[in-house]
Scaffold this motif. Structure first.
Motif, PDB file in Angstrom:
ATOM      1  N   ILE B 456     -14.223  -4.124   3.155  1.00 14.51           N
ATOM      2  CA  ILE B 456     -13.069  -3.444   2.567  1.00 14.51           C
ATOM      3  C   ILE B 456     -12.521  -2.341   3.468  1.00 14.51           C
ATOM      4  N   GLY B 457     -13.373  -1.871   4.404  1.00 19.43           N
ATOM      5  CA  GLY B 457     -12.911  -0.829   5.316  1.00 19.43           C
ATOM      6  C   GLY B 457     -12.092  -1.369   6.473  1.00 19.43           C
ATOM      7  N   ASN B 476      -5.881  -0.526  -0.670  1.00 19.12           N
ATOM      8  CA  ASN B 476      -4.852  -1.569  -0.780  1.00 19.12           C
ATOM      9  C   ASN B 476      -5.438  -2.924  -1.137  1.00 19.12           C
ATOM     10  N   ALA B 477      -6.660  -3.168  -0.704  1.00 19.12           N
ATOM     11  CA  ALA B 477      -7.270  -4.485  -0.902  1.00 19.12           C
ATOM     12  C   ALA B 477      -7.176  -4.900  -2.365  1.00 19.12           C
ATOM     13  N   CYS B 478      -7.298  -3.952  -3.264  1.00 19.10           N
ATOM     14  CA  CYS B 478      -7.249  -4.270  -4.700  1.00 19.10           C
ATOM     15  C   CYS B 478      -5.975  -3.761  -5.377  1.00 19.10           C
ATOM     16  N   HIS B 479      -5.428  -2.642  -4.895  1.00 17.86           N
ATOM     17  CA  HIS B 479      -4.414  -1.946  -5.700  1.00 17.86           C
ATOM     18  C   HIS B 479      -2.975  -2.144  -5.226  1.00 17.86           C
ATOM     19  N   HIS B 506       9.714   0.269  -3.001  1.00 14.14           N
ATOM     20  CA  HIS B 506       8.400   0.597  -2.442  1.00 14.14           C
ATOM     21  C   HIS B 506       7.367  -0.295  -3.136  1.00 14.14           C
ATOM     22  N   PRO B 507       6.350  -0.772  -2.412  1.00 16.54           N
ATOM     23  CA  PRO B 507       5.295  -1.508  -3.122  1.00 16.54           C
ATOM     24  C   PRO B 507       4.574  -0.574  -4.091  1.00 16.54           C
ATOM     25  N   SER B 508       3.938  -1.160  -5.054  1.00 13.45           N
ATOM     26  CA  SER B 508       3.273  -0.367  -6.087  1.00 13.45           C
ATOM     27  C   SER B 508       1.776  -0.308  -5.832  1.00 13.45           C
ATOM     28  N   LEU B 509       1.186   0.832  -6.125  1.00 12.18           N
ATOM     29  CA  LEU B 509      -0.271   0.950  -6.111  1.00 12.18           C
ATOM     30  C   LEU B 509      -0.707   1.175  -7.539  1.00 12.18           C
ATOM     31  N   ASP B 510      -1.365   0.208  -8.076  1.00  8.96           N
ATOM     32  CA  ASP B 510      -1.617   0.264  -9.515  1.00  8.96           C
ATOM     33  C   ASP B 510      -2.907  -0.459  -9.870  1.00  8.96           C
ATOM     34  N   LEU B 511      -3.102  -0.625 -11.156  1.00 10.39           N
ATOM     35  CA  LEU B 511      -4.322  -1.292 -11.631  1.00 10.39           C
ATOM     36  C   LEU B 511      -4.091  -2.774 -11.923  1.00 10.39           C
ATOM     37  N   ASN B 512      -2.936  -3.296 -11.500  1.00 11.22           N
ATOM     38  CA  ASN B 512      -2.674  -4.722 -11.732  1.00 11.22           C
ATOM     39  C   ASN B 512      -3.400  -5.555 -10.674  1.00 11.22           C
ATOM     40  N   ILE B 513      -4.691  -5.551 -10.781  1.00  6.37           N
ATOM     41  CA  ILE B 513      -5.517  -6.234  -9.782  1.00  6.37           C
ATOM     42  C   ILE B 513      -5.663  -7.687 -10.223  1.00  6.37           C
ATOM     43  N   SER B 514      -5.124  -8.568  -9.412  1.00  2.12           N
ATOM     44  CA  SER B 514      -5.141  -9.985  -9.787  1.00  2.12           C
ATOM     45  C   SER B 514      -6.269 -10.702  -9.043  1.00  2.12           C
ATOM     46  N   ASN B 515      -6.503 -11.949  -9.430  1.00  2.26           N
ATOM     47  CA  ASN B 515      -7.506 -12.750  -8.718  1.00  2.26           C
ATOM     48  C   ASN B 515      -7.136 -12.905  -7.244  1.00  2.26           C
ATOM     49  N   ASN B 516      -5.819 -12.866  -6.973  1.00  3.28           N
ATOM     50  CA  ASN B 516      -5.373 -13.052  -5.579  1.00  3.28           C
ATOM     51  C   ASN B 516      -5.870 -11.938  -4.663  1.00  3.28           C
ATOM     52  N   HIS B 517      -6.048 -10.741  -5.229  1.00  2.00           N
ATOM     53  CA  HIS B 517      -6.555  -9.634  -4.406  1.00  2.00           C
ATOM     54  C   HIS B 517      -7.955  -9.933  -3.896  1.00  2.00           C
ATOM     55  N   ASN B 580     -15.958  -4.054 -13.340  1.00  2.00           N
ATOM     56  CA  ASN B 580     -15.435  -2.705 -13.593  1.00  2.00           C
ATOM     57  C   ASN B 580     -15.441  -1.851 -12.322  1.00  2.00           C
ATOM     58  N   SER B 581     -14.892  -0.668 -12.465  1.00  2.00           N
ATOM     59  CA  SER B 581     -14.677   0.190 -11.295  1.00  2.00           C
ATOM     60  C   SER B 581     -15.978   0.587 -10.607  1.00  2.00           C
ATOM     61  N   TYR B 582     -17.056   0.733 -11.392  1.00  2.00           N
ATOM     62  CA  TYR B 582     -18.316   1.182 -10.787  1.00  2.00           C
ATOM     63  C   TYR B 582     -19.000   0.067  -9.985  1.00  2.00           C
ATOM     64  N   GLU B 583     -18.599  -1.176 -10.258  1.00  5.14           N
ATOM     65  CA  GLU B 583     -19.114  -2.266  -9.438  1.00  5.14           C
ATOM     66  C   GLU B 583     -18.252  -2.420  -8.192  1.00  5.14           C
ATOM     67  N   LEU B 584     -16.935  -2.400  -8.420  1.00  8.95           N
ATOM     68  CA  LEU B 584     -16.025  -2.765  -7.334  1.00  8.95           C
ATOM     69  C   LEU B 584     -15.857  -1.637  -6.317  1.00  8.95           C
ATOM     70  N   MET B 585     -15.899  -0.407  -6.781  1.00  7.62           N
ATOM     71  CA  MET B 585     -15.758   0.710  -5.829  1.00  7.62           C
ATOM     72  C   MET B 585     -17.113   1.344  -5.547  1.00  7.62           C
ATOM     73  N   GLY B 586     -18.156   0.797  -6.145  1.00  5.39           N
ATOM     74  CA  GLY B 586     -19.485   1.363  -5.947  1.00  5.39           C
ATOM     75  C   GLY B 586     -19.728   2.523  -6.889  1.00  5.39           C
ATOM     76  N   ASP B 587     -20.980   2.889  -7.027  1.00  9.42           N
ATOM     77  CA  ASP B 587     -21.317   4.010  -7.917  1.00  9.42           C
ATOM     78  C   ASP B 587     -21.907   5.181  -7.137  1.00  9.42           C
ATOM     79  N   GLY B 588     -21.713   5.154  -5.829  1.00 11.14           N
ATOM     80  CA  GLY B 588     -22.211   6.258  -5.006  1.00 11.14           C
ATOM     81  C   GLY B 588     -23.583   5.986  -4.408  1.00 11.14           C
ATOM     82  N   GLU B 589     -24.241   4.910  -4.865  1.00  6.39           N
ATOM     83  CA  GLU B 589     -25.551   4.565  -4.320  1.00  6.39           C
ATOM     84  C   GLU B 589     -25.377   3.492  -3.238  1.00  6.39           C
ATOM     85  N   SER B 590     -26.347   3.438  -2.335  1.00  7.32           N
ATOM     86  CA  SER B 590     -26.332   2.355  -1.344  1.00  7.32           C
ATOM     87  C   SER B 590     -27.238   1.245  -1.825  1.00  7.32           C
ATOM     88  N   TYR B 591     -26.764   0.045  -1.786  1.00  9.23           N
ATOM     89  CA  TYR B 591     -27.557  -1.102  -2.236  1.00  9.23           C
ATOM     90  C   TYR B 591     -27.742  -2.084  -1.089  1.00  9.23           C
TER      91      TYR B 591
END
Lengths: 133, 909
Positions: B456-457, B476-479, B506-517, B580-591
């Protein structure tokens, strides 16, 4: 009769200035004291829909965990900088890098004193939460 | 006390163009004084920050005077220090009377005070924090501290008293001292002109900038950065204050010491000054956000500083014609909106009227001159490299960048570890890595050539929507979402020589995260995106693809065939509806592996027990915020939480009768959350089975893979984007969509469970042609746990596990139970020469020859477990799986064995 002692004009002015400095200092201290005591604290009403976790608001930091609301002064106990950022469950002072946990306790220096916790007053009629800072 | 020394002639002082440091300092002071008088015309004490902003944006003359004031003041201070040093060097301290010496000493303090008050009067975030620090320090002085603080700085955030002290008290005092010292009221005209020249040059080429109040890095004036650096280490900052007072007193009392001690004091001061200068350098160049250490070329403060040549173009000579009001965003003027005011297409949370442009794009907001405004512009915000300056700012989405940094989608920990294991570079599957830090070993080069773009980086360099070919892009990858209008505007931009003023959408940055992302990266490797929609990869080439609805061509040229879509997809659920957000953006822990970071499990939504939930009032701030944006924030609502880590599922709700349901995050469709079938929970014999192990309809599998380095192939290093001479290549024997193999692994809750596995990898690896490698071919028989995302409502049949050789791990073939009670297996694929197991097997038939799992603790079934599975399989050869006999076995299989009839034949081992 004893002859009166003569002093130079410069010496005279120095003495007068020295003596005058005492009432001036008293006036200064009294005046500042009065001004400081007349400065009232700021009343902050907490929003009714406070989210869980940390919120920054003006001069305060609010930590809501379930129903418990704790409010801290945002003033860093190290040198008084305003703390307004959080990362990885830590409140961070941007001036010198002190870090506090969400209970206001210092975890990384230079600060060693906890953040000042403010009393949260709840209105019996409206349930409104207020703090004075 | 030593004797007075012979008077030193002015000729002996250091000079520049015939003027001493002192005379130039006086001239600089005079220029600062005059420019200050003019500056006060434009400076508004009621709105100091705003008035300076308006000077920069719309008043070139005022801006010029401000820079002149700034540089003359800086030069004054520097030359005063040099002048003092010049005096001390020549030991002239003995030539002045004691009273004069004390006044001169105090005037040095006053010079610093007047400089500091000038800095505070900018009223930006740096200034306000500096004022607070000064207040605290002054208050630490015993007895008179609070009186001094109040009398010098005033109360609260009022600048009036500071202004008065800056323009009157201290300035007049300094001037009087200068006049007494120099015996001149005005500086020499010649010195004044000489001094004016460098000040004007500095003003022209290094205009004084203004930091935005939203700037995350807080720093004091450059000459106090040494003190700031010291404070960083000092738990008791008042020590610094007392040390400073001690040093100052030493100077005040300098005349009282003999020659030797005076020399020692001067040397001591010189050493202190050199150390302090080093501290200033550290503070200026090496300290970033939250005073953390950072190298200068990555230091955002330096990028936006006075001394960065990029900022060094003045707009003094631009003929501004500001006809409209410069909009204010979050209390600050934002010049960007003067030109880009009628942009459309933003999500409500990113409306420029609320957050402006610079919150995301940086640039210079205090100008309406295009080239200046666009200096330091972040063209594509959201990339992780710059996220702390855009999306991840403390006022916007703090902490998320750090979470994403550590998240498995960015680190690629599991991919790196398993890959290195395969190449024989580690024995540990659970190491923590970071994809951008990998080296150039055979394993890491393999990733660089074939896999490293899928994190993602990975920086997004070009405008445009997220497509099947997109990789990474940070936030951007998701939003990131483009409307049709925004895409049309983008096309215009490509043909109009980058004239951004033509852009209206302008493109939108939002929570409309589709399967295409998700699709770009997740249509590869485990291929969960394509699996979910029912598509299975083939080895067909584009030109070989049949033109029917059962085949699909991806943008990257791969051809897929339709098998069966996941039931959730068939019903209309999207990826984001479960994750959910804690899976997709991580929860601050390294796995170490993806499944450790995942939170959601089937049983979080499909359960028979009373629901685990959280009340709306107890939502964490992130969940609350997302629920609010998505329209799910209702005070009386209860939300399901995950079994793992109790994460709120903000689109799942519980009716009053405890019935749970889910609402599509994008579709807003309502879905019932049905409990598992009784067969899933009947008895305890299947307790260890995950839902996945029965309900996975198929999983993509490959057989006969080979990896080799081709030294003549031109490849790409996906981390640097550079071409490489020589590249790793992969060959696959066959792609198969079938029921997965089952095996044992320890899940992230620490429980040993039966999970689905696919070959990952059964392969030969030829390292012989890689730089410097020994002539070595490695063989691996590794199976990887998979969550294929091909869930079917009906679970797989009993026979598909108990009587199927692929499910048990023997590979494809015929598994027969003879009348004599013997199980026999005839493999379909040939035996591999390396371990004598069939090409697609994980374990030998009823023996201990086995491959490995790609996780610590993952393994195929042990012989005893195989025997238990096959014993049930023996029963299933005669009894239908839904028969009463087989149903009874679900409760207590051993008890059922006690009741076998004489006709029954049990396996003989």
């Amino acid at each position: 009769m004893k002859k009166s002692e003569k002093i130079s004009r410069k010496k005279f002015l120095k003495r007068i200035t020295g003596w005058l400095s005492i009432p001036i200092a008293v006036l200064w201290i009294k005046g500042v004291d009065r001004s400081i005591s007349s400065s009232s604290k700021t009343k902050i009403i907490l929003p009714s829909d406070l989210p869980q976790g940390i919120s920054f608001m003006d001069k305060i930091i609010i930590n809501k965990q379930n129903e418990i609301v704790k409010v801290f002064s945002s003033s860093c106990t190290h040198l008084g900088c305003k703390i307004n950022s959080t990362r990885e469950n830590e409140l961070i002072c941007s001036c010198h890098g002190s870090k506090f946990n969400y209970e206001g306790k210092p975890i990384v220096g230079p600060a060693i004193k906890p953040l000042k916790q403010l009393e949260v007053l709840k209105s019996i009629k409206t349930g409104e939460l207020t703090v004075y800072v | 006390m030593s004797k007075k020394k012979e008077k030193i002639s002015p000729k002996m002082y250091s000079k520049i163009f015939g003027s001493t440091f002192g005379h130039i300092a006086f001239a600089s002071f005079f220029i600062a004084l005059l420019s200050g008088i003019f500056l006060s015309i434009f400076y508004d004490i009621k709105e100091p920050f705003d008035s300076i902003s308006m000077m920069l944006i719309a008043n070139p003359s005022a801006s010029f005077i401000r820079s002149l004031h700034y540089w003359s003041a800086q030069l004054f201070m520097i030359l005063i220090i040099l002048h003092v040093w010049d005096h001390l060097r020549k030991s002239t301290e003995m030539q002045v009377k004691r009273g004069v010496w004390i006044r001169l000493s105090i005037s040095i303090l006053t010079v610093f005070f007047v400089m500091l008050t000038g800095f505070i009067l900018k009223a930006d975030a740096d200034s306000i924090q500096a004022k607070r620090i000064l207040e605290t320090l002054l208050q630490d002085i015993p007895l008179i501290g609070s009186y001094l603080s109040f009398s010098l700085l005033g109360k609260g955030e009022d600048f009036q008293l500071i202004y008065v002290h800056h323009i009157a008290t201290t300035t007049i005092f300094v001037w009087i001292i200068i006049v007494e010292h120099v015996k001149q009221i005005w500086p020499n005209v010649r010195t004044l002109l000489y001094s004016l020249l460098p000040i004007i040059l500095l003003t022209l080429f290094y205009p004084s900038i203004l930091h935005s109040n939203h700037e995350p890095i807080i720093k004091g004036p450059w000459y106090f950065l040494g003190v700031q650096e010291l404070f960083h280490y000092m738990t008791y900052p008042e020590i610094i204050l007392w040390i400073f007072i001690f040093l100052f007193i030493m100077i005040v009392l300098l005349q009282k010491f003999d020659d030797n001690n005076r020399l020692r004091i001067k040397i001591f001061w010189l050493v202190i000054s050199i150390i302090y200068f080093v501290l200033i350098i550290i503070g200026y160049f090496f300290r970033g956000e939250n005073w953390e250490f950072v190298v200068p070329w990555k230091n955002n403060y330096f990028i936006n500083s006075n001394l960065n040549p990029i900022n060094n173009s003045a707009n003094y000579f631009t003929d501004f014609n500001v006809q409209n009001e410069i909009p204010k965003i979050m209390g600050e003027r934002e010049g960007c909106l003067y030109c880009h005011s009628d942009m459309e297409g933003f999500s409500p949370s990113h409306d420029p009227e609320a957050v402006g442009c610079a919150s995301c794009h940086q640039g210079n907001t205090f100008t309406i001159e295009k080239s200046l405004a666009h200096s330091n512009l972040i063209k594509i915000p959201g990339n992780l490299e710059t996220a702390n300056l855009s999306c991840g700012q403390s006022g916007c989405h703090p902490g998320i960048k750090e979470r994403v940094d550590k998240s498995i989608m960015n680190t690629m920990n599991g991919v790196i570890s398993v890959n290195r294991y395969i190449f024989g570079e580690t024995n540990n599957f659970d190491e923590l890595h970071y994809i951008t830090n990998i080296g150039k070993s055979a394993a890491d080069t393999h990733l660089r050539n074939l896999c490293a773009s899928c994190h993602i980086g990975n920086e997004k360099f070009e405008y445009g929507p997220i497509t099947e070919l997109s990789r990474g892009g940070g936030c951007n990858a998701c939003h990131l979402n483009y409307t049709i209008d925004a895409e049309k505007d983008l096309q215009k931009l490509s043909t109009s020589h980058a004239d951004t003023s033509i852009i209206k959408f302008h493109p939108s940055l939002d929570l409309n995260i589709s399967n295409n992302h998700c699709f770009g990266c997740h249509s590869r490797s485990g291929r969960i995106s394509t699996n979910y929609e029912g598509w299975h990869e083939t080895q067909l080439k584009e030109e070989e693809m049949p033109s029917d609805s059962l085949h699909r061509l991806l943008e990257d040229g791969r051809v897929f065939t339709f098998v069966e879509a996941d039931i959730h997809h068939q019903r209309g659920l999207e990826c984001i509806d479960c994750h959910n957000s804690y899976e997709l953006m991580g929860d601050g822990e390294s796995y170490a592996h993806q499944e450790e970071q995942s939170k959601i499990m089937c049983e979080d939504c499909h359960f028979t027990h009373s629901p685990n939930y959280v009340n709306n009032s107890d939502l964490d701030s992130e969940s609350k915020k997302i629920a609010k944006i998505r329209g799910f924030d209702f005070p009386e609502r209860k939300y399901l939480i995950t079994k793992k880590d109790s994460i709120p599922l903000i689109n799942t709700f519980i009716e009053e009768d405890n019935t749970p349901y889910l609402i599509g995050k994008n579709s807003k469709k309502k879905f019932n959350l049905n409990p598992p079938n009784f067969i899933c929970i009947e008895g305890k014999v299947h307790d260890r089975l995950t839902c996945n192990s029965c309900h996975t309809a198929w999983a993509p599998q490959c057989v006969g893979c080979h990896t080799e380095f081709d030294p003549n192939e031109i490849g790409i290093d996906h981390l640097t984007g550079e071409e490489t001479k020589g590249s790793w290549k992969e060959w696959v024997g066959e792609f198969i969509a079938e029921l997965p193999t089952l095996g044992v692994m320890v899940n992230s809750l620490g429980e040993e469970v039966i999970e689905t596995f696919v070959p990952g990898m059964i392969m030969t690896l030829d390292k012989s042609k890689f730089n410097g490698s020994e002539d070595i071919t490695i063989f691996h028989r590794l199976f990887a746990p998979t969550v294929a995302h091909t869930t079917s409502t009906k679970g797989r049949s009993c026979k598909s596990c108990h009587n199927d050789p692929l499910a048990i791990g023997y590979g494809r073939g015929e598994l027969k139970f003879s009348k004599s009670g013997k199980w026999e297996f005839q493999n379909k694929y040939v035996l591999d020469e390396h371990d004598q197991l069939p090409e697609d097997a994980w374990i030998g038939f009823l023996n201990d020859i086995q491959g490995k799992g790609t996780r610590t603790g993952a393994r195929p079934f042990a012989v005893e477990e195989q025997k238990r599975i096959l014993t049930v399989g023996a029963c299933l050869t005669c009894h239908d799986e839904s028969s009463r006999v087989m149903m009874e076995t679900l409760t207590d299989f051993n008890k059922s064995l006690d009741k076998v009839s004489k006709k029954c034949v049990l396996p003989v081992w």
